[in-house]
Design a protein around this motif. Structure first.
Motif, PDB file in Angstrom:
ATOM      1  N   LYS A  54      -3.802   5.435   7.902  1.00 20.20           N
ATOM      2  CA  LYS A  54      -3.552   5.728   6.491  1.00 20.20           C
ATOM      3  C   LYS A  54      -3.010   7.151   6.303  1.00 20.20           C
ATOM      4  O   LYS A  54      -3.574   7.981   5.585  1.00 20.20           O
ATOM      5  N   LYS A  55      -1.871   7.387   6.955  1.00 21.45           N
ATOM      6  CA  LYS A  55      -1.251   8.697   6.841  1.00 21.45           C
ATOM      7  C   LYS A  55       0.262   8.580   6.925  1.00 21.45           C
ATOM      8  O   LYS A  55       0.808   7.581   7.420  1.00 21.45           O
ATOM      9  N   GLY A  97       0.776  -1.233   0.000  1.00 20.81           N
ATOM     10  CA  GLY A  97       0.000   0.000   0.000  1.00 20.81           C
ATOM     11  C   GLY A  97       0.802   1.275   0.000  1.00 20.81           C
ATOM     12  O   GLY A  97       0.238   2.361  -0.074  1.00 20.81           O
ATOM     13  N   TYR A 115      -3.604   5.597  -0.678  1.00 17.42           N
ATOM     14  CA  TYR A 115      -4.407   5.913   0.512  1.00 17.42           C
ATOM     15  C   TYR A 115      -4.140   7.321   1.044  1.00 17.42           C
ATOM     16  O   TYR A 115      -4.862   7.799   1.917  1.00 17.42           O
ATOM     17  N   VAL A 116      -3.079   7.953   0.555  1.00 16.66           N
ATOM     18  CA  VAL A 116      -2.716   9.287   1.019  1.00 16.66           C
ATOM     19  C   VAL A 116      -2.729  10.244  -0.166  1.00 16.66           C
ATOM     20  O   VAL A 116      -1.934  10.085  -1.096  1.00 16.66           O
ATOM     21  N   ASP A 155       2.693  -0.758  10.242  1.00 14.78           N
ATOM     22  CA  ASP A 155       3.218   0.347   9.448  1.00 14.78           C
ATOM     23  C   ASP A 155       4.291  -0.105   8.467  1.00 14.78           C
ATOM     24  O   ASP A 155       4.709  -1.261   8.458  1.00 14.78           O
ATOM     25  N   ARG A 188      -0.581   2.321   8.802  1.00 18.40           N
ATOM     26  CA  ARG A 188      -1.614   1.599   8.052  1.00 18.40           C
ATOM     27  C   ARG A 188      -3.025   1.870   8.605  1.00 18.40           C
ATOM     28  O   ARG A 188      -3.974   2.062   7.837  1.00 18.40           O
ATOM     29  N   LYS A 189      -3.172   1.874   9.921  1.00 20.39           N
ATOM     30  CA  LYS A 189      -4.494   2.052  10.501  1.00 20.39           C
ATOM     31  C   LYS A 189      -5.057   3.436  10.193  1.00 20.39           C
ATOM     32  O   LYS A 189      -6.222   3.575   9.775  1.00 20.39           O
ATOM     33  N   SER A 197       1.328   6.726  -2.021  1.00 21.10           N
ATOM     34  CA  SER A 197       0.353   5.711  -1.637  1.00 21.10           C
ATOM     35  C   SER A 197      -1.015   6.121  -2.141  1.00 21.10           C
ATOM     36  O   SER A 197      -1.380   7.299  -2.060  1.00 21.10           O
TER      37      SER A 197
END
Length: 235
Positions: free
Chosen positions: A180-181, A124, A158-159, A142, A177-178, A156
């Motif tokens: 997402k930053k 990710g 997610y970011v 992480d 990961r939790k 990523s």
């Protein structure tokens, strides 16, 4: 003749040997999963695209051609997902390594006009480099990065950022990961057992491998030409 000239300047390692194991320290239960087979890791073992590498209780160092060295600590798992080398006016190498778990130290050497596009994907988050030395780790919590030389580009899906994050020498970085930053942090060196071969030796290994591949390909072309000529004389 045109084919031979073209091959001298274009080499693809997509479906061939892409590297070799340089050293292994610790127990001898490290292994590679390749096409459904389990292969024990040993010094000098050839690496191929698609290899899934498990270090188990060993510390393994290997070379990805032309000039990428990787040191894997115990309990690390990676996959060599993609690798290609092309030569025209300048040598260009691209690769993608998937870091599934564990910690790796990477040294990417770039000389002159070479182009290097080396990426490590850690579930990710992607780290892109073009000539540097750094460490990457990946756990369920992480993915972390520490840069010692050069720069590493981090991205990523997610970011959302306007431009990729750039991590510079002596900087640390983390992808949570939790949450997402991304988060910046102080540098910390963890793979202190990493021992890479000298850059001069690495360059010579690639030079020898490249010469051997060209010679073998030229020999196959010559044998094919001779068979065709014999077939023509037999008519």
């Amino acid at each position: 003749m045109k084919f031979l000239i073209f091959f001298l300047f274009t080499i693809s390692l997509t479906h061939a040997q892409v590297g070799e194991v340089l050293s292994m320290k610790g127990s001898h239960d490290a292994w590679i999963s390749r096409n459904g087979s389990r292969i024990s890791i040993a010094e000098g073992l050839s690496l191929e695209t698609g290899d899934n590498i498990h270090t188990e209780n060993a510390h393994v160092t290997f070379l990805i051609y032309p000039k990428i060295q990787m040191s894997l600590v115990k309990g690390t798992e990676i996959t060599i997902s993609r690798h290609m080398i092309e030569e025209s006016t300048a040598e260009k190498s691209t690769s993608l390594i998937e870091l599934i778990k564990g910690l790796i130290r990477v040294q990417v050497t770039k000389d002159g006009t070479e182009e290097v596009d080396h990426k490590i994907d850690a579930r990710g988050v992607t780290f892109s480099v073009r000539g540097t030395e750094f460490e990457v780790s990946s756990t369920d919590e992480d993915a972390e990065l520490d840069v010692f030389e050069g720069e590493v580009e981090v991205s990523s899906p997610y970011v959302q950022t306007f431009v990729p994050e750039i991590v510079k020498p002596n900087e640390g970085f983390r992808f949570e990961r939790k949450e997402k930053k991304f988060a910046r942090r102080a540098l910390k060196e963890r793979n202190r057992e990493a021992r890479f071969i000298r850059k001069e030796e690495m360059r010579q290994r690639w030079k020898n491998k490249k010469a051997s591949r060209i010679e073998k390909r030229q020999s196959r072309v010559e044998r094919k030409r001779e068979r065709k000529e014999r077939k023509g004389r037999g008519r």
